[in-house]
Design an enzyme around this catalytic site. Structure first.
Site, PDB file in Angstrom:
ATOM      1  N   HIS A  72      32.650  46.010  64.444  1.00  0.00           N
ATOM      2  CA  HIS A  72      31.429  45.844  65.251  1.00  0.00           C
ATOM      3  C   HIS A  72      30.230  45.649  64.324  1.00  0.00           C
ATOM      4  CE1 HIS A  72      34.289  47.844  67.887  1.00  0.00           C
ATOM      5  NE2 HIS A  72      33.642  47.268  68.890  1.00  0.00           N
ATOM      6  N   ASP A  95      32.201  42.448  66.986  1.00  0.00           N
ATOM      7  CA  ASP A  95      31.764  42.456  68.384  1.00  0.00           C
ATOM      8  C   ASP A  95      30.406  43.127  68.535  1.00  0.00           C
ATOM      9  OD1 ASP A  95      34.269  41.454  68.834  1.00  0.00           O
ATOM     10  OD2 ASP A  95      34.874  43.006  70.264  1.00  0.00           O
TER      11      ASP A  95
HETATM   12 ZN    ZN Z   1      32.174  45.122  72.898  1.00  0.00          ZN
END
Ligand code: ZN
Length: 396
Positions: free
Chosen positions: A356, A215
């Site tokens: 991430h 993400d």
């Molecule tokens: Zn996010």
């Protein structure tokens, strides 16, 4: 006329292709179905409903020796136009072939008929009839008058038109004609060196699978992650933030080209639950637009920021909301060993793991994670592939 009769049971594969994902449904003995998932919902719906019709007829009418094999070709004719052909081979003692093709303009969101591609269709129609009579001895004149020109594929040299096999008496094979492109006045450019099937991945229904997700990118760390995925022959799904993606066309295109998937993670990464309908739709649609403009690919998945959403928000979009069941907490624990410790003990088949790619914490940990998961027999799939696989497992 083609008569369908068929047979049973199921194992599954998923493959990925450049420009589209591929679904493969495989019965080890009697059924093998491959079809592309392009991310273009109108086209995908047409293809899957056609496959369902063929497969439904097969399962209803099969006998113990019947076989069904559906394969396909996917081609980008140019930056806007896609041509997909499905070839269905039905073996009921005799073998029947059916070719079904789709030509779709992704920019206009419209299917293209031969009239959209070739300027003088009447002339082409006459040429086809002349050539069919020349090529096949036993033409059924009843069908020749209403010859359908809308099943065709295009390669570097020819338009190949496919016709219903009943146009030739007693014929059960593919009836087709090649018409050289240079003999036609084409109304669209056809790119040279048409490509398809750059990368493929096989997954059996019983395989242990895991979907890695990243993400908050793209960022300067994303290409490092792609390098590792490439080296390890793995893939992931990147839920991108539209405002960042806007400047990262090369990374987005590389992501798709190397067999990973792109999902939508809002435009500005704001908290979504307090947003009005218009504000939320704006967050989603702007990012869809950015990704589509830069890659031609339309995401079908949405990951809500901070994992926060309501049913109200879900009702505002057709995108599928995707969360995770294993959280690396990479941004929080930072250290490689702790990230690994947050992931490896918790992954099970079908897991979606959250990382991430807007910092280098995950970047430092994922190669070890991928290698360990491989050692445990896991195969890596995108989230769309995982969802497709889950659906198939439920139906089998
Ligand atoms: Zn996010």
């Amino acid at each position: 006329m083609v008569v369908y009769m068929w047979k049973k049971s199921l194992v599954f594969l998923i493959l990925i292709f450049c420009g589209c994902q591929n679904v493969n449904i495989k019965n080890s003995e009697n059924v093998s179905i491959n079809y592309p998932v392009t991310g273009l919902s109108v086209l995908d719906n047409e293809i899957s409903s056609y496959i369902n019709r063929i497969y439904g007829k097969f399962t209803r009418e099969k006998d113990s020796n019947s076989k069904l094999n559906i394969s396909y070709k996917y081609r980008d004719l140019n930056d806007d136009i896609i041509n997909v052909s499905l070839e269905c081979e039905i073996d009921t003692g005799e073998i029947f072939h059916i070719i079904k093709t789709y030509t779709y303009n992704r920019k206009k969101g419209a299917f293209l008929s031969i009239e959209d591609l070739v300027r003088d269709v009447d002339e082409l129609d006459l040429e086809i009839k002349r050539k069919l009579l020349e090529k096949y001895e036993d033409i059924n004149f009843e069908y020749l008058n209403s010859v359908d020109m809308n099943n065709y594929t295009i390669d570097d040299e020819n338009i190949t038109l496919f016709f219903n096999s009943n146009i030739v008496r007693g014929n059960e094979k593919i009836v087709y004609l090649d018409i050289p492109l240079n003999s036609l006045d084409m109304m669209v450019d056809i790119k040279d060196n048409l490509y398809f099937s750059i990368k493929r991945r096989n997954v059996d229904l019983d395989d242990k699978v895991v979907a890695l997700t990243f993400d908050d990118g793209p960022s300067k760390y994303t290409s490092g992650i792609l390098d590792i995925l490439k080296k390890q022959d793995a893939c992931a799904t990147f839920f991108v933030v539209g405002s960042k993606a806007y400047f990262q066309g090369d990374i987005l295109r590389r992501t798709l080209k190397e067999g990973s998937e792109i999902g939508n993670h809002s435009f500005s990464h704001s908290k979504l639950t307090g947003l009005s309908k218009d504000e939320f739709k704006n967050e989603v649609d702007k990012t869809q637009g950015v990704i589509k403009d830069l890659t031609g690919f339309t995401p079908t998945l949405f990951r809500p920021t901070y994992g926060g959403y309501t049913n109200r928000l879900k009702g505002y979009t057709d995108l599928k909301f995707v969360l995770w069941d294993v959280d690396s907490r990479d941004w929080q624990v930072k250290k490689k060993d702790r990230i690994i410790g947050n992931v490896l003990p918790y992954v099970k088949s079908g897991s979606i793991v959250l990382f991430h790619d807007n910092h280098d914490y995950a970047l430092n940990a994922i190669e070890d994670i991928i290698i360990s998961l491989k050692d445990k027999g896991y195969k890596f799939v995108t989230v769309s592939e995982l969802l497709e696989l889950v659906k198939m497992r439920e139906n089998s």
